[in-house]
Each structure stands twice: as C-alpha cells, then as structure tokens.
Write a protein that holds these residues in place. Structure first.
Motif, PDB file in Angstrom:
ATOM      1  N   TYR A   1       0.834  -1.208   0.000  1.00 52.96           N
ATOM      2  CA  TYR A   1       0.000   0.000   0.000  1.00 52.96           C
ATOM      3  C   TYR A   1       0.868   1.258   0.000  1.00 52.96           C
ATOM      4  N   VAL A   2       1.909   1.253   0.835  1.00 49.95           N
ATOM      5  CA  VAL A   2       2.821   2.393   0.912  1.00 49.95           C
ATOM      6  C   VAL A   2       3.645   2.499  -0.362  1.00 49.95           C
ATOM      7  N   SER A   3       4.077   1.375  -0.895  1.00 48.61           N
ATOM      8  CA  SER A   3       4.879   1.369  -2.121  1.00 48.61           C
ATOM      9  C   SER A   3       4.144   2.022  -3.282  1.00 48.61           C
ATOM     10  N   GLU A   4       2.835   1.834  -3.334  1.00 45.48           N
ATOM     11  CA  GLU A   4       2.025   2.421  -4.399  1.00 45.48           C
ATOM     12  C   GLU A   4       1.948   3.943  -4.304  1.00 45.48           C
ATOM     13  N   MET A   5       2.298   4.488  -3.147  1.00 39.54           N
ATOM     14  CA  MET A   5       2.329   5.948  -2.977  1.00 39.54           C
ATOM     15  C   MET A   5       3.596   6.559  -3.580  1.00 39.54           C
ATOM     16  N   LYS A   6       4.527   5.678  -3.963  1.00 41.46           N
ATOM     17  CA  LYS A   6       5.812   6.104  -4.538  1.00 41.46           C
ATOM     18  C   LYS A   6       6.571   7.051  -3.595  1.00 41.46           C
ATOM     19  N   PRO A   7       6.828   6.603  -2.376  1.00 41.57           N
ATOM     20  CA  PRO A   7       7.542   7.439  -1.411  1.00 41.57           C
ATOM     21  C   PRO A   7       9.024   7.554  -1.758  1.00 41.57           C
ATOM     22  N   ASN A   8       9.680   8.563  -1.216  1.00 41.28           N
ATOM     23  CA  ASN A   8      11.125   8.704  -1.398  1.00 41.28           C
ATOM     24  C   ASN A   8      11.870   7.592  -0.663  1.00 41.28           C
ATOM     25  N   ASP A   9      11.312   7.168   0.450  1.00 39.32           N
ATOM     26  CA  ASP A   9      11.891   6.096   1.243  1.00 39.32           C
ATOM     27  C   ASP A   9      10.774   5.565   2.144  1.00 39.32           C
ATOM     28  N   SER A  10      10.899   4.335   2.601  1.00 35.35           N
ATOM     29  CA  SER A  10       9.881   3.787   3.498  1.00 35.35           C
ATOM     30  C   SER A  10      10.533   2.849   4.503  1.00 35.35           C
TER      31      SER A  10
END
Length: 264
Positions: free
Chosen positions: A62-71
């Motif tokens: 779910y977070v990966s789909e937000m295209k974060p700078n880092d997670s």
C-alpha cells in the motif's frame, strides 16, 4: 517533522525541518470515510516526506504504491510505564461489574464485531464483558445481555485502573467483513493489555499473526469462547510472559529504531 494524519499536510510548508516523516497506521482507503481527495492528499504527503513509516508489515505494498522517497516498517509500541505503573485502584463504575471481567478498550466503529460479542456474551453469562470507548455508532438496546457493560469514554490517564482490574483483554474485529482494513492493523491495545499482564484473546488476522505475540487468536465464535475460558484459567505466573512482550515493544525502542534508520 512527524506527520501522522493526512489532514496535516500543511505543516510541510509551515515548519523548517531536517527530516520529514509521514506515518501510515492503517490502510486508509478501506475506511467508509475515505474519498478520492483524501487519498490524493495522502499520496501527496508521501511524495514530499523524506520517509514514510508504516505500522503493519502488511501495509508495505500500500505504501509502495504511494511512490515514497523512502519507506520503513515501524511497528506500533506502548507507553509501558504508563500502564504498568498506572493506577491499580478499582474504578467506581467497575465496582458494580462482577468479576471475572473481559475488557475491550478502543473505538467501536465499523470494524468492531458487535454482533459476535453479543452472541459470545449470551453464551458466557458467568462472565462480564466491559467496553470502554466511543460506542455511538452501535445500536445499543435494552435487549442486550445483562453481562455486557458499556462504560463510555475514559481519559488516557484512567485506562490503567480499568485494565489492572480486569482479567482478559479482547480484540473482536470483523476480519470477514472488513479484510482489507483489519488485516493491515497493528493493534496498540495488544501492547497496552499486555503491559498490565492481561492475557489477550483476539480475532485472527494476518498482521496480528505475523507479530508472533502470546495472544490467543480465534477464527470463529466457538474458538473465542474456548480461548476466553482458557485465558481465565491461566496461572497468574503467566502474567510475566505478557508483561515481557509489552516491555520489549515500547515506543522508546521504536523511536530509537527510527532515529538510527534516518541517521539523525
């Protein structure tokens, strides 16, 4: 700058900071209140923050789909001292609730399995079921079993006294009806219950199973009743097992992990 609400995106442009963190605690698009605009705001914060941290390991995609700078996976923790050393005195409104007491503390919203709790309470008339929190969304009628007690909201300061005077903590979430929501919850109440040595009986769901906690996880009503009975009959010496688990999952340790990850 640590943001844990999609409604606080404005801080990104109002505060000077060395690092910005966005915390995702739930799969927010599964809530009934979710809307296109709120999802867009969540994605915006994720794209601007230096790092997105998420409480449940199952939220990774779910977070990966937000295209974060880092997670970074940062599981929930507990203010252990607040609960362990908190008030042990019997609250006035618990004096009229017969022991043993099964307690639930938290929101009773769409994912709370109210109907299942009613059925369990009817089959366990010798046990009191205590519910603390906002229950305005529930259809509480006079026909409810007499061993169900809804005590309303309590302050954070008051919670330890209710937990210390209960016998089992329960987490009855409706994973069958809300799988996308419940399977991505890392429950704070698990750690809070265990901080005072309470055995925990909870619905089985993916993330909770991944935690490998000493909680009893049930998949149906019959298993729930079995595990509640088992928890009630446990030797008091097992309290230390639960306390140890909570002590190993404090917010202090979680923050330390985050600081080390960010090299602050």
């Amino acid at each position: 700058l640590y943001i844990d609400s999609k409604y606080q995106s404005f801080w990104l442009n109002k505060i000077q900071y060395r690092k910005s963190i966005f915390r995702v605690a739930d799969k927010n698009d599964e809530f009934s209140s979710s809307a296109k605009i709120t999802n867009e705001i969540e994605n915006y914060i994720a794209s601007k923050a230096d790092c997105v941290v998420y409480s449940a390991s199952t939220l990774s995609e779910y977070v990966s789909e937000m295209k974060p700078n880092d997670s970074f996976h940062l599981a929930n923790g507990v203010n252990f001292n607040h609960f362990y050393y908190g008030d042990h005195d019997l609250p006035n409104d618990l004096k009229f609730v017969p022991a043993p007491r099964i307690i639930y503390v938290g929101a009773m919203a769409e994912w709370f399995d109210f109907e299942c709790m009613i059925r369990i309470a009817k089959k366990m008339q010798d046990v009191s079921f205590v519910f603390i929190g906002d229950n305005e969304s529930l259809n509480i009628e006079e026909k409810l079993p007499t061993n169900m007690f809804f005590l309303g909201k309590k302050t954070y300061r008051e919670l330890p006294s209710y937990l210390h005077n209960s016998n089992v903590g329960i987490i009855p979430f409706n994973v069958e009806k809300y799988p996308g929501l419940v399977n991505n919850i890392n429950p704070l109440k698990l750690y809070e219950y265990m901080s005072v040595g309470l055995p925990v009986v909870s619905t089985y769901w993916e993330e909770l199973n991944n935690l490998k906690s000493p909680a009893y996880l049930y998949k149906n009503q019959e298993e729930a009743i079995f595990y509640i009975r088992k928890a009630l009959n446990e030797k008091t010496t097992l309290k230390e097992k639960y306390i140890k688990y909570a002590r190993n999952n404090t917010w202090k340790s979680k923050v330390k992990n985050l600081v080390e990850y960010l090299s602050l």
